[in-house]
Write a protein that holds these residues in place. Structure first.
Motif, PDB file in Angstrom:
ATOM      1  N   SER A 119       0.852  -1.201   0.000  1.00 30.47           N
ATOM      2  CA  SER A 119       0.000   0.000   0.000  1.00 30.47           C
ATOM      3  C   SER A 119       0.882   1.243   0.000  1.00 30.47           C
ATOM      4  O   SER A 119       1.715   1.419   0.894  1.00 30.47           O
ATOM      5  CB  SER A 119      -0.900   0.004   1.243  1.00 30.47           C
ATOM      6  N   GLU A 120       0.704   2.109  -0.972  1.00 28.75           N
ATOM      7  CA  GLU A 120       1.538   3.317  -1.081  1.00 28.75           C
ATOM      8  C   GLU A 120       1.365   4.219   0.135  1.00 28.75           C
ATOM      9  O   GLU A 120       2.327   4.825   0.619  1.00 28.75           O
ATOM     10  CB  GLU A 120       1.181   4.081  -2.362  1.00 28.75           C
ATOM     11  N   LEU A 121       0.135   4.303   0.645  1.00 26.90           N
ATOM     12  CA  LEU A 121      -0.129   5.155   1.799  1.00 26.90           C
ATOM     13  C   LEU A 121       0.607   4.637   3.038  1.00 26.90           C
ATOM     14  O   LEU A 121       1.295   5.407   3.733  1.00 26.90           O
ATOM     15  CB  LEU A 121      -1.635   5.221   2.068  1.00 26.90           C
ATOM     16  N   ILE A 122       0.458   3.336   3.318  1.00 25.59           N
ATOM     17  CA  ILE A 122       1.124   2.754   4.490  1.00 25.59           C
ATOM     18  C   ILE A 122       2.636   2.830   4.324  1.00 25.59           C
ATOM     19  O   ILE A 122       3.371   3.158   5.267  1.00 25.59           O
ATOM     20  CB  ILE A 122       0.672   1.299   4.701  1.00 25.59           C
ATOM     21  N   ARG A 123       3.099   2.557   3.128  1.00 26.26           N
ATOM     22  CA  ARG A 123       4.535   2.607   2.824  1.00 26.26           C
ATOM     23  C   ARG A 123       5.108   3.985   3.143  1.00 26.26           C
ATOM     24  O   ARG A 123       6.115   4.121   3.829  1.00 26.26           O
ATOM     25  CB  ARG A 123       4.694   2.266   1.347  1.00 26.26           C
ATOM     26  N   THR A 124       4.424   5.022   2.681  1.00 28.64           N
ATOM     27  CA  THR A 124       4.889   6.400   2.902  1.00 28.64           C
ATOM     28  C   THR A 124       4.894   6.744   4.385  1.00 28.64           C
ATOM     29  O   THR A 124       5.862   7.306   4.908  1.00 28.64           O
ATOM     30  CB  THR A 124       3.989   7.391   2.141  1.00 28.64           C
ATOM     31  N   LYS A 125       3.814   6.387   5.074  1.00 25.84           N
ATOM     32  CA  LYS A 125       3.717   6.719   6.498  1.00 25.84           C
ATOM     33  C   LYS A 125       4.751   5.951   7.326  1.00 25.84           C
ATOM     34  O   LYS A 125       5.385   6.504   8.231  1.00 25.84           O
ATOM     35  CB  LYS A 125       2.306   6.405   7.008  1.00 25.84           C
ATOM     36  N   LEU A 126       4.943   4.666   7.012  1.00 24.39           N
ATOM     37  CA  LEU A 126       5.866   3.854   7.807  1.00 24.39           C
ATOM     38  C   LEU A 126       7.315   4.276   7.574  1.00 24.39           C
ATOM     39  O   LEU A 126       8.105   4.367   8.524  1.00 24.39           O
ATOM     40  CB  LEU A 126       5.674   2.373   7.484  1.00 24.39           C
ATOM     41  N   ILE A 127       7.667   4.536   6.339  1.00 24.33           N
ATOM     42  CA  ILE A 127       9.033   5.010   6.054  1.00 24.33           C
ATOM     43  C   ILE A 127       9.301   6.311   6.802  1.00 24.33           C
ATOM     44  O   ILE A 127      10.348   6.483   7.432  1.00 24.33           O
ATOM     45  CB  ILE A 127       9.253   5.203   4.534  1.00 24.33           C
ATOM     46  N   ALA A 128       8.336   7.226   6.757  1.00 29.60           N
ATOM     47  CA  ALA A 128       8.507   8.510   7.447  1.00 29.60           C
ATOM     48  C   ALA A 128       8.632   8.308   8.954  1.00 29.60           C
ATOM     49  O   ALA A 128       9.474   8.927   9.608  1.00 29.60           O
ATOM     50  CB  ALA A 128       7.335   9.426   7.126  1.00 29.60           C
ATOM     51  N   SER A 129       7.801   7.418   9.502  1.00 28.56           N
ATOM     52  CA  SER A 129       7.830   7.168  10.948  1.00 28.56           C
ATOM     53  C   SER A 129       9.165   6.582  11.383  1.00 28.56           C
ATOM     54  O   SER A 129       9.766   7.020  12.372  1.00 28.56           O
ATOM     55  CB  SER A 129       6.701   6.209  11.344  1.00 28.56           C
ATOM     56  N   ILE A 130       9.650   5.596  10.624  1.00 30.58           N
ATOM     57  CA  ILE A 130      10.904   4.944  11.001  1.00 30.58           C
ATOM     58  C   ILE A 130      12.090   5.890  10.820  1.00 30.58           C
ATOM     59  O   ILE A 130      12.992   5.940  11.659  1.00 30.58           O
ATOM     60  CB  ILE A 130      11.090   3.639  10.205  1.00 30.58           C
ATOM     61  N   ALA A 132      12.014   9.016  11.158  1.00 27.56           N
ATOM     62  CA  ALA A 132      11.951   9.979  12.267  1.00 27.56           C
ATOM     63  C   ALA A 132      12.513   9.349  13.535  1.00 27.56           C
ATOM     64  O   ALA A 132      13.325   9.965  14.236  1.00 27.56           O
ATOM     65  CB  ALA A 132      10.511  10.430  12.493  1.00 27.56           C
ATOM     66  N   VAL A 133      12.114   8.114  13.823  1.00 30.87           N
ATOM     67  CA  VAL A 133      12.609   7.414  15.016  1.00 30.87           C
ATOM     68  C   VAL A 133      14.119   7.231  14.944  1.00 30.87           C
ATOM     69  O   VAL A 133      14.834   7.394  15.935  1.00 30.87           O
ATOM     70  CB  VAL A 133      11.909   6.039  15.161  1.00 30.87           C
ATOM     71  N   GLU A 134      14.622   6.905  13.755  1.00 31.26           N
ATOM     72  CA  GLU A 134      16.048   6.631  13.580  1.00 31.26           C
ATOM     73  C   GLU A 134      16.853   7.890  13.254  1.00 31.26           C
ATOM     74  O   GLU A 134      18.066   7.809  13.055  1.00 31.26           O
ATOM     75  CB  GLU A 134      16.248   5.590  12.463  1.00 31.26           C
ATOM     76  N   ARG A 135      16.174   9.030  13.170  1.00 25.96           N
ATOM     77  CA  ARG A 135      16.826  10.311  12.868  1.00 25.96           C
ATOM     78  C   ARG A 135      17.606  10.257  11.564  1.00 25.96           C
ATOM     79  O   ARG A 135      18.748  10.717  11.450  1.00 25.96           O
ATOM     80  CB  ARG A 135      17.745  10.729  14.020  1.00 25.96           C
ATOM     81  N   THR A 140      17.958   9.382   2.808  1.00 24.72           N
ATOM     82  CA  THR A 140      17.683   7.983   3.176  1.00 24.72           C
ATOM     83  C   THR A 140      16.207   7.669   2.982  1.00 24.72           C
ATOM     84  O   THR A 140      15.831   6.611   2.480  1.00 24.72           O
ATOM     85  CB  THR A 140      18.091   7.720   4.636  1.00 24.72           C
ATOM     86  N   GLN A 141      15.354   8.596   3.371  1.00 19.06           N
ATOM     87  CA  GLN A 141      13.911   8.407   3.226  1.00 19.06           C
ATOM     88  C   GLN A 141      13.548   8.235   1.756  1.00 19.06           C
ATOM     89  O   GLN A 141      12.749   7.356   1.398  1.00 19.06           O
ATOM     90  CB  GLN A 141      13.189   9.623   3.822  1.00 19.06           C
ATOM     91  N   GLN A 142      14.145   9.035   0.897  1.00 18.08           N
ATOM     92  CA  GLN A 142      13.887   8.924  -0.545  1.00 18.08           C
ATOM     93  C   GLN A 142      14.413   7.603  -1.102  1.00 18.08           C
ATOM     94  O   GLN A 142      13.771   6.967  -1.946  1.00 18.08           O
ATOM     95  CB  GLN A 142      14.527  10.108  -1.274  1.00 18.08           C
ATOM     96  N   LEU A 143      15.580   7.173  -0.616  1.00 20.96           N
ATOM     97  CA  LEU A 143      16.174   5.919  -1.071  1.00 20.96           C
ATOM     98  C   LEU A 143      15.270   4.735  -0.754  1.00 20.96           C
ATOM     99  O   LEU A 143      15.092   3.835  -1.583  1.00 20.96           O
ATOM    100  CB  LEU A 143      17.540   5.737  -0.393  1.00 20.96           C
ATOM    101  N   LEU A 144      14.678   4.724   0.420  1.00 19.36           N
ATOM    102  CA  LEU A 144      13.832   3.603   0.824  1.00 19.36           C
ATOM    103  C   LEU A 144      12.622   3.428  -0.091  1.00 19.36           C
ATOM    104  O   LEU A 144      12.130   2.310  -0.266  1.00 19.36           O
ATOM    105  CB  LEU A 144      13.380   3.789   2.279  1.00 19.36           C
ATOM    106  N   HIS A 145      12.146   4.509  -0.673  1.00 23.64           N
ATOM    107  CA  HIS A 145      10.985   4.426  -1.571  1.00 23.64           C
ATOM    108  C   HIS A 145      11.309   3.703  -2.873  1.00 23.64           C
ATOM    109  O   HIS A 145      10.398   3.332  -3.618  1.00 23.64           O
ATOM    110  CB  HIS A 145      10.456   5.826  -1.877  1.00 23.64           C
ATOM    111  N   GLU A 146      12.587   3.481  -3.152  1.00 23.20           N
ATOM    112  CA  GLU A 146      12.977   2.839  -4.412  1.00 23.20           C
ATOM    113  C   GLU A 146      12.865   1.311  -4.356  1.00 23.20           C
ATOM    114  O   GLU A 146      12.914   0.656  -5.386  1.00 23.20           O
ATOM    115  CB  GLU A 146      14.421   3.224  -4.762  1.00 23.20           C
TER     116      GLU A 146
END
Length: 487
Positions: A119-130, A132-135, A140-146
């Motif tokens: 799910s693109e929505l869950i994917r976006t939210k979870l990547i952003a959340s993690i 943020a937690v991992e600072r 890096t956030q953009q890389l994970l979307h690939e």
């Protein structure tokens, strides 16, 4: 199955005992993150030692998965054990492998994470959340979307990219799925980890339980423990952390019978969290009795399931030094009477009845509590038996408890999985009338038709454990039961 994925249909969830026949559970096979633990970081990541990851997977965990499948989803393995023998180049247990078993009864949590990341929505939210937690950086956030969902799930768990570049710390404790949550009848209690090393685990679990289709009918039955709003206002060291912090892990929670919940206050679970869980399960009318067990806050014990677990309706395995026998030893020891009392060594048991929370019943020792459960909660007519870690021989009781002699998973009433390295505990099982058999020999018996999961009784199954035991968790820790038969 649908295109190699788990069915999206909601699956039933119900656990009302520790020993009802196991029908469905969550596990997590050792991932590449376990192979990243180094000595200087081991204790920060809650490990006492580093493990040989290939041996752990190939020679040990592989047997655990095959046993679970033979009992819960036998069509996946029956007649194929020799064909699926452990080899270096073929990983039967790895969720991304083409020959992965893809069971909807023995479910790897990595599969569920891959599913929701589609799910693109869950994917976006979870990547952003993690991130943020991992600072992490925006780059890096953009890389994970690939990455595709399967590879992304592996990255979020292991902390590393396919080329072995590390983005975050690994989650070596994710193999201990018991700690991320626990099923209380038809509700799911999510944990609040005590250690920062497990923060990402809790976040991943939260997303999975709230977003995966197999839990869709249970969204309103997920229990999250509130934080203490006053704790944030207190200066460090100003108050007792036990009374202000809200931390809880699944190894400290046992659904012991349909109307009886047990909660441990330990190194990882605070009294405040235990009190909040008791309040919520009483309000939801999930149970009538909550027993809170305060154990010594020592790394040796960690959770209550490291000092006792249930084997059969009338049989328990436990550490003698924290039971009645330990009290007897202290009474005979003159030093015990004169030495300063260390309250951290105390074990205390309080039982709360719904509606009478202000009048808890205090129990003398573990054996009295466990015998009362067997007789009055589970209706056992047979004498209650206690099997002691290390056969209660010095120094084997403590040695074998350290390598999880008391941390057993019941596949059915009287049939449990434990570690093969705990010789004296295995001896105690034999003396109690149990068949003690290695995982390999039992699988061989099943394949030859000499025994079956349906007919086997009173058996202690020994899992190879040279590497698994280094991780400080046994088969009970490595399982999150979702469905058991009612007793």
């Amino acid at each position: 199955m649908r295109n190699g994925k788990l069915s999206v249909a909601t699956q039933p969830i119900q656990v009302s005992s520790e020993i009802g026949t196991l029908r469905r559970l969550l596990i997590h096979s050792p991932d590449r993150g376990l192979g990243k633990v180094i000595p200087s970081k081991a204790q920060d990541w809650l490990f006492e030692d580093i493990v040989h990851i290939d041996m752990m997977r190939r020679d040990e965990y592989d047997y655990y998965v095959k046993l679970l499948l033979y009992f819960l989803d036998p069509d996946k393995v029956r007649g194929r054990i020799a064909e699926l023998g452990p080899t270096k180049d073929r990983s039967f247990f790895k969720p991304d492998h083409p020959e992965y078993f893809k069971s909807d009864k023995v479910i790897d949590i990595q599969c569920l994470l891959s599913d929701i990341l589609a799910s693109e929505l869950i994917r976006t939210k979870l990547i952003a959340s993690i991130c943020a937690v991992e600072r992490s950086s925006v780059k890096t956030q953009q890389l994970l979307h690939e990455f595709d969902p399967v590879e992304l799930a592996k990255i979020l768990i292991s902390g590393s990219l396919p080329d072995r570049t590390m983005l975050f710390a690994p989650l070596p404790n994710f193999i201990f799925t018991r700690d991320i949550g626990i099923v209380i009848n038809d509700h799911i209690l999510l944990n609040k980890p005590a250690k920062l090393a497990r923060t990402r685990e809790a976040l991943l679990a939260q997303y999975i339980f709230f977003n995966h289709p197999i839990f869709a009918d249970y969204n309103d039955k997920i229990i999250e423990i509130p934080d203490n709003e006053h704790a944030f206002l207190m200066a460090d060291g100003e108050s007792n952390k036990d009374l202000t912090r809200s931390t809880l892990e699944g190894g400290d929670v046992m659904m012991i019978s349909k109307r009886h919940l047990m909660i441990g206050c330990s190194e990882r679970t605070t009294l405040y969290a235990a009190q909040q869980v008791m309040r919520m399960v009483f309000e939801k009318n999930l149970v009538d009795t909550v027993t809170i067990i305060k154990i010594p806050k020592k790394r040796d014990y960690m959770h209550i399931d490291t000092i006792f677990t249930q084997v059969k309706r009338n049989v328990w395995v436990l550490l003698a030094s924290l039971g009645r026998l330990g009290d007897e030893v202290k009474k005979r020891d003159v030093i015990h009477f004169f030495a300063p009392k260390d309250v951290s060594e105390d074990l205390r048991i309080l039982q709360f009845i719904k509606g009478l929370e202000h009048k808890p019943i205090e129990m003398e020792n573990l054996e009295d509590l466990l015998a009362d459960i067997s007789k009055n909660d589970l209706g056992s007519k047979e004498p209650v038996q206690f099997i002691y870690s290390g056969n209660n021989e010095f120094p084997f009781g403590a040695r074998e408890q350290w390598t999880d002699s008391c941390n057993l998973l019941a596949l059915k009433d009287g049939v449990v999985i434990g570690y093969d390295r705990n010789d004296k505990t295995a001896e105690a099982f034999r003396e109690a009338g149990f068949d003690v058999v290695s995982a390999a020999d039992l699988l061989d018996r099943f394949e030859r038709g000499e025994s079956s999961p349906e007919t086997i009784e009173n058996t202690f199954i020994m899992l190879p454990s040279a590497e698994l035991s280094r991780a400080r968790g046994g088969s009970h820790c490595m399982s999150l039961p979702l469905l058991r038969d009612e007793l």
